[in-house]
Scaffold this motif. Structure first.
Motif, PDB file in Angstrom:
ATOM      1  N   LEU A 100       0.825  -1.209   0.000  1.00 23.25           N
ATOM      2  CA  LEU A 100       0.000   0.000   0.000  1.00 23.25           C
ATOM      3  C   LEU A 100       0.862   1.264   0.000  1.00 23.25           C
ATOM      4  O   LEU A 100       0.475   2.284  -0.579  1.00 23.25           O
TER       5      LEU A 100
ATOM      6  N   GLN B 270       1.060   4.573   5.928  1.00 28.96           N
ATOM      7  CA  GLN B 270       1.641   3.276   5.592  1.00 28.96           C
ATOM      8  C   GLN B 270       3.104   3.181   6.009  1.00 28.96           C
ATOM      9  O   GLN B 270       3.571   2.111   6.415  1.00 28.96           O
TER      10      GLN B 270
ATOM     11  N   GLY C 222      -1.847  -3.319  -5.160  1.00 30.57           N
ATOM     12  CA  GLY C 222      -2.678  -2.560  -4.231  1.00 30.57           C
ATOM     13  C   GLY C 222      -3.917  -3.326  -3.807  1.00 30.57           C
ATOM     14  O   GLY C 222      -4.294  -3.331  -2.629  1.00 30.57           O
ATOM     15  N   TRP C 223      -4.544  -4.015  -4.766  1.00 24.76           N
ATOM     16  CA  TRP C 223      -5.750  -4.770  -4.436  1.00 24.76           C
ATOM     17  C   TRP C 223      -5.443  -5.980  -3.557  1.00 24.76           C
ATOM     18  O   TRP C 223      -6.218  -6.305  -2.655  1.00 24.76           O
TER      19      TRP C 223
ATOM     20  N   THR D  86      -4.983  -4.726  -0.105  1.00 22.37           N
ATOM     21  CA  THR D  86      -6.281  -4.355   0.463  1.00 22.37           C
ATOM     22  C   THR D  86      -7.078  -5.591   0.860  1.00 22.37           C
ATOM     23  O   THR D  86      -7.661  -5.649   1.948  1.00 22.37           O
TER      24      THR D  86
ATOM     25  N   MET E 126      -8.434  -6.787   4.415  1.00 24.76           N
ATOM     26  CA  MET E 126      -9.868  -7.059   4.547  1.00 24.76           C
ATOM     27  C   MET E 126     -10.124  -8.458   5.086  1.00 24.76           C
ATOM     28  O   MET E 126     -11.152  -8.704   5.733  1.00 24.76           O
TER      29      MET E 126
ATOM     30  N   ASN F 103      -9.354   3.626  10.434  1.00 26.30           N
ATOM     31  CA  ASN F 103      -9.836   3.385   9.084  1.00 26.30           C
ATOM     32  C   ASN F 103     -10.952   4.355   8.708  1.00 26.30           C
ATOM     33  O   ASN F 103     -11.064   4.768   7.550  1.00 26.30           O
TER      34      ASN F 103
ATOM     35  N   MET G 265     -10.562   1.432  -4.494  1.00 25.11           N
ATOM     36  CA  MET G 265      -9.817   0.441  -3.714  1.00 25.11           C
ATOM     37  C   MET G 265      -9.587   0.926  -2.287  1.00 25.11           C
ATOM     38  O   MET G 265      -9.808   0.194  -1.316  1.00 25.11           O
ATOM     39  N   TRP G 266      -9.141   2.154  -2.142  1.00 27.28           N
ATOM     40  CA  TRP G 266      -8.873   2.721  -0.822  1.00 27.28           C
ATOM     41  C   TRP G 266     -10.158   2.823  -0.015  1.00 27.28           C
ATOM     42  O   TRP G 266     -10.199   2.493   1.166  1.00 27.28           O
TER      43      TRP G 266
ATOM     44  N   THR H  24     -12.922   1.038  -0.372  1.00 22.55           N
ATOM     45  CA  THR H  24     -13.404  -0.300  -0.017  1.00 22.55           C
ATOM     46  C   THR H  24     -12.657  -0.856   1.184  1.00 22.55           C
ATOM     47  O   THR H  24     -13.266  -1.373   2.128  1.00 22.55           O
ATOM     48  N   GLY H  25     -11.326  -0.749   1.161  1.00 21.64           N
ATOM     49  CA  GLY H  25     -10.540  -1.270   2.272  1.00 21.64           C
ATOM     50  C   GLY H  25     -10.798  -0.547   3.579  1.00 21.64           C
ATOM     51  O   GLY H  25     -10.939  -1.177   4.637  1.00 21.64           O
ATOM     52  N   SER H  26     -10.877   0.781   3.519  1.00 14.89           N
ATOM     53  CA  SER H  26     -11.093   1.563   4.740  1.00 14.89           C
ATOM     54  C   SER H  26     -12.480   1.328   5.323  1.00 14.89           C
ATOM     55  O   SER H  26     -12.636   1.147   6.533  1.00 14.89           O
TER      56      SER H  26
END
Length: 402
Positions: free
Chosen positions: A145, A161, A279-280, A283, A287, A319, A333-334, A336-338
């Protein structure tokens, strides 16, 4: 004889200009209509204290925060009103993302202090309770990340990070000192961490050549794709056999996919997808962690009493503070993860603790109401910043703009 024209003297202005590339000095005439400003990459007046233009900026391309105001040709340009509310929420959302450092640091600091006390007292056996493989997995996720956000020039996320990498490595170093982690693995980890921090720093400031950055991206992509299936498989041991086969198979496939992308055997769309996989995978790795925790809670309900409500609250807050920025720059992406970590890792574990009567009703419902109010405020402020009448349009852009 005509009078001589007055001498033009340059004095410091109360305002300076923030220019988007290419850097062009603004003429001394009134700016063009706003409709023309939207169609071209232009400048915007900002206070001198927040941004200056120097001679160096005319000859280099310094890192700048990625936002809808400075989108590249491959990004989605949102026809927004660049008014005070937009710039205000841009600044506030960035500050929220930077403030996430506080709860994340408080999450790791107690473990570091406890390990230091055990090492000083000679109680090395206590450090064997900390799984070094789990810490190593989290470290790889932070590095992935970090590379992702350094490439996007998101300063606050880069700091978050980087702090995660440094704090996790501190715990790993303590485990190595207690011989709870094998020395060869620790030395290899140290080389990877040092290389990752240096390369990401150079890339953030634009001092790294693409020929050096590409192998690092390939490394974290392959590493993430190899680790993620193995971690998911290991979660359900002993219901499934204890095997490294998932990691080995995914490592082989990831290596082949990256090699095909670098050799030009994939389409442009496929190559772009491979470049975003690191990155995914990071994440998805983060997750998966709350799912693993909730699965453990299901198998061993007594372990719930060992969870700290304060720790879960910090995870939810850290988060949650990054959600506004992720939504503002339309980083799916950011976001969704947060959002996932805030709701599942933080609130989800608090819900489990409430079901087993380890926290009070007032604490749980107070936390729930606070989280819902926060999400509602974020959606409302984002819609106001973009000039939308409904927050649903922001969500639609977030999901379908990529």
């Amino acid at each position: 004889m005509a009078a001589a024209p007055p001498t033009l003297r340059l004095r410091p202005s109360l305002f300076s200009f923030r220019l988007s590339p290419p850097y062009v000095c603004p003429p001394l005439i009134p700016p063009p209509p706003s409709s023309q400003l939207v169609r071209a990459q232009t400048f915007a007046l900002v206070p001198l204290r927040s941004c200056r233009i120097t001679l160096n900026q005319f000859f280099s391309d310094p890192p700048h925060r990625r936002s809808p105001l400075s989108a590249s040709s491959s990004d989605t340009v949102h026809p927004v009103d660049k008014g005070s509310k937009f710039h205000e929420w841009d600044s506030i959302s960035a500050k929220f993302a930077g403030a996430a450092n506080v709860p994340f640091l408080l999450l790791q600091l107690p473990q570091i202090v406890l390990n230091a006390r055990n090492l000083l007292s000679g109680n090395n056996a206590a450090l064997f309770a900390v799984p070094w493989l789990g810490m190593l997995t989290g470290l790889l996720g932070n590095l992935s990340l970090l590379s992702y956000f350094a490439k996007k020039k998101e300063t606050e996320a880069v700091v978050v990070q980087t702090l995660g990498v440094v704090s996790t490595y501190a715990v790993i170093a303590q485990l190595a000192m207690a011989e709870a982690m094998p020395l060869p693995q620790f030395l290899a980890t140290s080389i990877v961490v040092a290389s990752g921090l240096i390369l990401n720093c150079l890339n953030y400031f634009g001092w790294l050549h693409e020929a050096i950055w590409s192998p690092w991206e390939d490394f974290i992509t392959i590493g993430g794709l190899a680790v993620l299936p193995q971690v998911m498989w290991s979660t359900f041991v002993p219901l499934v056999p204890n095997s490294i086969l998932p990691g080995a198979v995914s490592f082989t496939l990831a290596t082949a996919i990256v090699a095909m992308a670098r050799s030009g055997k994939l389409s442009e769309k496929g190559t772009k997808f491979v470049s975003s996989m690191s990155g995914w995978t990071a994440t998805l790795l983060f997750m998966w962690m709350p799912i693993a925790q909730m699965w453990t809670n299901y198998l061993n309900p007594d372990n719930i009493r060992g969870l700290s409500a304060f720790t879960m609250l910090l995870a939810m807050m850290g988060n949650g503070l990054m959600i506004p920025r992720a939504l503002f720059i339309r980083d799916f992406m950011w976001f969704t993860g947060s959002a996932w970590a805030s709701f599942l890792q933080g609130w989800g574990n608090l819900f489990c603790m409430y079901c087993f009567n380890t926290i009070s009703r007032e604490f749980f419902f107070g936390t729930t109401i606070g989280l819902l109010l926060w999400i509602g405020m974020v959606l409302w402020r984002d819609a106001v910043a973009y000039g939308y009448s409904s927050p649903l349009k922001s969500i639609k852009e977030l999901i379908f703009a990529h």
